[in-house]
Scaffold this motif. Structure first.
Motif, PDB file in Angstrom:
ATOM      1  N   GLU A  84      43.822  49.322  46.859  1.00  0.00           N
ATOM      2  CA  GLU A  84      42.824  49.832  45.919  1.00  0.00           C
ATOM      3  C   GLU A  84      41.482  50.037  46.607  1.00  0.00           C
ATOM      4  O   GLU A  84      41.093  49.263  47.483  1.00  0.00           O
ATOM      5  CB  GLU A  84      42.657  48.823  44.768  1.00  0.00           C
ATOM      6  CG  GLU A  84      41.735  49.275  43.667  1.00  0.00           C
ATOM      7  CD  GLU A  84      41.561  48.201  42.595  1.00  0.00           C
ATOM      8  OE1 GLU A  84      41.028  48.528  41.525  1.00  0.00           O
ATOM      9  OE2 GLU A  84      41.957  47.042  42.833  1.00  0.00           O
ATOM     10  N   VAL A  90      37.441  49.996  46.049  1.00  0.00           N
ATOM     11  CA  VAL A  90      36.541  49.211  45.201  1.00  0.00           C
ATOM     12  C   VAL A  90      35.122  49.723  45.382  1.00  0.00           C
ATOM     13  O   VAL A  90      34.690  49.991  46.506  1.00  0.00           O
ATOM     14  CB  VAL A  90      36.623  47.709  45.576  1.00  0.00           C
ATOM     15  CG1 VAL A  90      35.618  46.898  44.776  1.00  0.00           C
ATOM     16  CG2 VAL A  90      38.034  47.187  45.367  1.00  0.00           C
ATOM     17  N   LEU A 119      38.461  42.002  40.302  1.00  0.00           N
ATOM     18  CA  LEU A 119      39.442  42.673  39.455  1.00  0.00           C
ATOM     19  C   LEU A 119      39.320  42.177  38.008  1.00  0.00           C
ATOM     20  O   LEU A 119      39.399  40.980  37.742  1.00  0.00           O
ATOM     21  CB  LEU A 119      40.857  42.407  39.976  1.00  0.00           C
ATOM     22  CG  LEU A 119      41.978  43.102  39.198  1.00  0.00           C
ATOM     23  CD1 LEU A 119      41.846  44.621  39.307  1.00  0.00           C
ATOM     24  CD2 LEU A 119      43.354  42.657  39.712  1.00  0.00           C
ATOM     25  N   ARG A 139      36.403  47.820  37.459  1.00  0.00           N
ATOM     26  CA  ARG A 139      37.810  47.410  37.587  1.00  0.00           C
ATOM     27  C   ARG A 139      38.290  46.738  36.306  1.00  0.00           C
ATOM     28  O   ARG A 139      39.237  45.968  36.327  1.00  0.00           O
ATOM     29  CB  ARG A 139      37.958  46.488  38.787  1.00  0.00           C
ATOM     30  CG  ARG A 139      37.454  47.099  40.077  1.00  0.00           C
ATOM     31  CD  ARG A 139      37.502  46.121  41.228  1.00  0.00           C
ATOM     32  NE  ARG A 139      38.850  45.920  41.718  1.00  0.00           N
ATOM     33  CZ  ARG A 139      39.194  45.009  42.622  1.00  0.00           C
ATOM     34  NH1 ARG A 139      38.255  44.204  43.126  1.00  0.00           N
ATOM     35  NH2 ARG A 139      40.435  44.891  43.027  1.00  0.00           N
ATOM     36  N   GLU A 185      39.801  39.376  48.951  1.00  0.00           N
ATOM     37  CA  GLU A 185      38.826  40.454  48.857  1.00  0.00           C
ATOM     38  C   GLU A 185      37.430  39.966  49.236  1.00  0.00           C
ATOM     39  O   GLU A 185      36.676  40.687  49.901  1.00  0.00           O
ATOM     40  CB  GLU A 185      38.818  41.025  47.443  1.00  0.00           C
ATOM     41  CG  GLU A 185      40.038  41.850  47.112  1.00  0.00           C
ATOM     42  CD  GLU A 185      39.935  42.560  45.778  1.00  0.00           C
ATOM     43  OE1 GLU A 185      40.762  43.457  45.525  1.00  0.00           O
ATOM     44  OE2 GLU A 185      39.023  42.234  44.986  1.00  0.00           O
TER      45      GLU A 185
END
Length: 401
Positions: free
Chosen positions: A130, A132, A208, A213, A242
């Motif tokens: 993903e 971000v 997330l 998100r 992350e």
């Protein structure tokens, strides 16, 4: 479902309502009535689930938590070797596969000059799965600058993430929500903007479920976490990976002095800050405000962690068989670390904070680096990161970065 087995008896399940009150959740009338009758579930006259809910044999399980990999309990006597072993165990139990080395491939947009700094959005790959979007603030001047990885809280507020800490110049709707949150938790300040004006490059991304998100609904958290487990992965583990990757991206920017990068967070962001420092050598220091405790002391009736939901963002299955929270944070020793708590904070019992601080102090003392550990309780404050706390964190950062 088949016919009811008469041998099973009547089950009544009661969750701790005190924790719901802490989060402002609405407690259904039938749950309130059940709570009034007593804290336990009864199966054929035998107590099965108690206080929280916890299994009635939870004292035995709790007694088995001896944290054998903690520094001082582990048979490993060389601190460097212990750090490597402890970090490897945490990495293993993040349950998200090997470390991701996908190129960040940053794209910069929405650049705007502010008072003493420039703000922009950067979209990057923190994992291979993903892209971000994060806020990036850069002070005026030639650089390179010290930098702060800023990590947002949970707060059961999902419409904003990075915007809780960085003023959203790009979205008026989020600005209104962010200003309200800033007044509630941060004395009306945007911590990221304050740091940028003080000469720090600041990076703040959404976790997330928040902001770009999300937004996640509060009662969807357990399902999201469960689905990660069903997919052989982990929600909390993804967040940890992350954050460590974000630290690496920030440290690698040309505008940043890579030896002077710290992490700062409040509440869940504080958990993320000391966790990132434990997992990443790109962070030279970390400041954690209102998230540090001993696990055993936190698992008491009425505490948020027993409700599930939010706690899944910080739950690494199996890790307590090896390390307590302060043990994980100690992987960052002897780097400079700051831990603040509010004496009136309902989420972290005072005995848990004391136990954690004692453990942290012992580790830094063993490294002859106790002066690098800043522990403080604010007896008149609750679960907040108000201006006077911020000012002390800012001054501390100036001395350690």
């Amino acid at each position: 479902m088949g016919a009811r087995d008469p041998g099973m008896g009547r089950r009544a399940f009661v969750a701790g309502t005190g924790a719901a009150l802490l989060t402002g959740a609405v407690i259904p009338a039938d749950a309130r009535a059940a709570a009034a009758e007593g804290p336990a579930a009864v199966v054929d006259g035998t107590t099965a689930v108690v206080d929280g809910p916890l299994p009635d044999f939870h004292p035995a399980l709790r007694a088995e938590l001896t944290f054998p990999l903690a520094w001082g309990r582990s048979p490993i006597r060389d601190f460097g070797a212990w750090r490597r072993a402890a970090r490897a165990k945490v990495e293993e139990l993040l349950v998200v596969g090997p470390q991701d080395r996908t190129p960040y491939a940053p794209e910069f947009t929405d650049r705007r000059r502010q008072d003493g700094y420039t703000s922009e959005l950067v979209t990057l790959s923190l994992t291979r799965h993903e892209r971000v979007r994060a806020a990036l603030l850069t002070p005026d001047g030639p650089g390179p600058f010290p930098a702060v990885l800023l990590l947002h809280d949970h707060g059961a507020k999902f419409d904003i993430g990075k915007e809780k800490l960085v003023r959203p110049w790009y979205d008026d709707t989020r600005l209104a929500s962010a200003q309200d949150w800033s007044e509630r938790c941060f004395s009306g300040r945007f911590v990221g903007d304050e740091l940028a004006r003080r000469g720090y490059v600041v990076l703040c991304a959404d976790a997330l479920g928040w902001g770009d998100r999300g937004p996640l609904a509060y009662d969807q958290q357990q399902a999201l976490a469960s689905n990660f487990f069903n997919l052989g992965s982990s929600l909390a583990g993804l967040m940890a990976r992350e954050d460590a990757r974000a630290a690496g991206f920030l440290a690698g920017l040309d505008r940043v002095d890579r030896g002077r990068v710290g992490a700062v967070g409040f509440s869940m962001g504080a958990f993320r800050a000391w966790q990132a420092a434990a997992l990443s050598d790109d962070l030279a220091a970390a400041a954690a405000v209102c998230w540090m405790t001993g696990l055993k002391e936190m698992m008491v009736p009425g505490n948020n962690t027993l409700r599930g939901q939010s706690s899944y963002c910080m739950l690494h299955p199996g890790l307590p068989r090896f390390l307590d929270f302060p043990d994980v944070a100690s992987i960052a020793a002897p780097r400079p670390m700051l831990f603040f708590d509010g004496g009136l904070d309902p989420l972290f019992p005072a005995d848990g904070v004391r136990a954690a601080h004692d453990r942290l102090r012992a580790v830094w003392r063993s490294r002859h680096a106790e002066e690098r550990l800043h522990l403080k309780s604010w007896p008149d404050l609750g679960h907040v990161f108000v201006d006077r706390m911020q000012d002390e964190v800012f001054s501390w950062l100036d001395t350690v970065l």
